[in-house]
Scaffold this active site. Sequence first.
Site, PDB file in Angstrom:
ATOM      1  N   THR A  51       0.873  -1.183   0.000  1.00  0.00           N
ATOM      2  CA  THR A  51       0.000   0.000   0.000  1.00  0.00           C
ATOM      3  C   THR A  51       0.908   1.230   0.000  1.00  0.00           C
ATOM      4  O   THR A  51       1.352   1.672  -1.052  1.00  0.00           O
ATOM      5  CB  THR A  51      -0.961   0.000   1.202  1.00  0.00           C
ATOM      6  OG1 THR A  51      -0.227  -0.259   2.397  1.00  0.00           O
ATOM      7  CG2 THR A  51      -2.039  -1.051   1.027  1.00  0.00           C
ATOM      8  N   THR A 108       0.289  -3.083  11.379  1.00  0.00           N
ATOM      9  CA  THR A 108      -0.428  -3.127  10.127  1.00  0.00           C
ATOM     10  C   THR A 108       0.431  -3.842   9.162  1.00  0.00           C
ATOM     11  O   THR A 108       1.281  -3.265   8.551  1.00  0.00           O
ATOM     12  CB  THR A 108      -0.687  -1.769   9.531  1.00  0.00           C
ATOM     13  OG1 THR A 108      -1.848  -1.285  10.115  1.00  0.00           O
ATOM     14  CG2 THR A 108      -1.044  -1.821   8.083  1.00  0.00           C
ATOM     15  N   SER A 148      -7.723   9.920  -0.414  1.00  0.00           N
ATOM     16  CA  SER A 148      -7.833  10.596  -1.705  1.00  0.00           C
ATOM     17  C   SER A 148      -6.541  10.585  -2.499  1.00  0.00           C
ATOM     18  O   SER A 148      -6.538  10.974  -3.646  1.00  0.00           O
ATOM     19  CB  SER A 148      -8.287  12.039  -1.497  1.00  0.00           C
ATOM     20  OG  SER A 148      -7.425  12.714  -0.610  1.00  0.00           O
TER      21      SER A 148
END
EC number: 2.3.1.35
Length: 414
Positions: free
Chosen positions: A160, A197, A414
């Site tokens: 990511t 994470t 975004s």
Amino acid sequence: MEIIKGGVTAASGFKAAGAYAGFKKLKDNQFKEEINDMAMVVSDKPCNIAGTFTTNVVKAAPVQWDMDVVYNNKVAKAVVVNSGIANAATGAEGMKACDDTAKIVADAFGIDKKEVLIGSTGVIGYEIPMEKIDKGVGLLKEKLSDTIEAGTIASKAIMTTDTVNKEVAVKVIIDGKEVTIGGMCKGSGMIHPNMCTMLCYITTDANITSEMLQKALSSVVPDTFNMVSVDGDTSTNDTVLVLANGEAGNKAIDSENDDYKTFAEALLYVCTEFSKKMAGDGEGATALFEVTVKGAKSKDEAKVLAKSVVSSSLVKAMIYGHDANSGRILCALGYSGVKFDPEKVDLFFESKVGKIQIAKDGKVLSIDEDFATKILSEEAVTAICDMKMGEAEATAWGCDLTYDYVKINGDYRS
């Protein structure tokens, strides 16, 4: 133990692939091949499995699915992962998406849906578009390969905000047989002790029971993944899975014998390397920050002290500024909750250019500031805290805190 090139395909009998299914937005001048957002790992044979998962009460749907497979089914053949949507805080729809995903994979490979493990990482609160899963599984099945390159492509597909893919692989000899352990992981932000994470998938051709595999994984996680902190946030999706297909042909490891110890030591190395790679690739980071506490009364106290220092925002900012401010480390040790004599503590900084003592017996020393700055300007910096209270020690890993961390997380959706 021999360190080798590769990741999830290093062990015999495993194939992997990465593909673009449309979970991530393409930016200018990017091609689909550069931004793969689905990965798959498949074993030729059914695997004994083990796992550890987030301690966050809010657990993503794929975490709940995998926990059920690991604890109740104990066998799996395939792992499928999407990057871009976390499938967390999605309620019953999220669990249905896992079930539907497992059915798609199961139908593609002629296996039971409970032999499918699922991973998701990305933005929380969005539902999984099943048409993209269906498309991705089809593409992944076509691309599956046992090459090192295929494993690397898969490791990139699960990223990511990571800036680099993360792979580790080693070989050891067990019962006269060559056994390989390899894997891939992702993790860059929302990382804090008690798992982080991260999605981590480790494969091995060792012949080991699910009970011993779980015991080995559970034994190494406290000293590796649970000692990493980037930003103090514990994720909803943390998952570590180990799959063992037995293709190495060693005598089954079914007790804590010497073969088990050899396997566990190799697994510890793999998980330690992944911990360092994640910490060093923390969002916006410019340096891996390692904290080693020595001379503590107990291992548990050493861990608490190390975590307190590595998690301190002021200390992390200090590392970014290359400022050897020993007062901040003493402060972080002091509020950790561990009782110690502050007038015994010695502090040091170390990197590949050298080592410098910055405090002695709890007193801040006058130091060569230029040399200290050089030490702190390296890509990997270690703080050593000698408590002089006992014989125990522990190490934690983190990174510096930079302006870019706020930029990355200020507009993450975004």
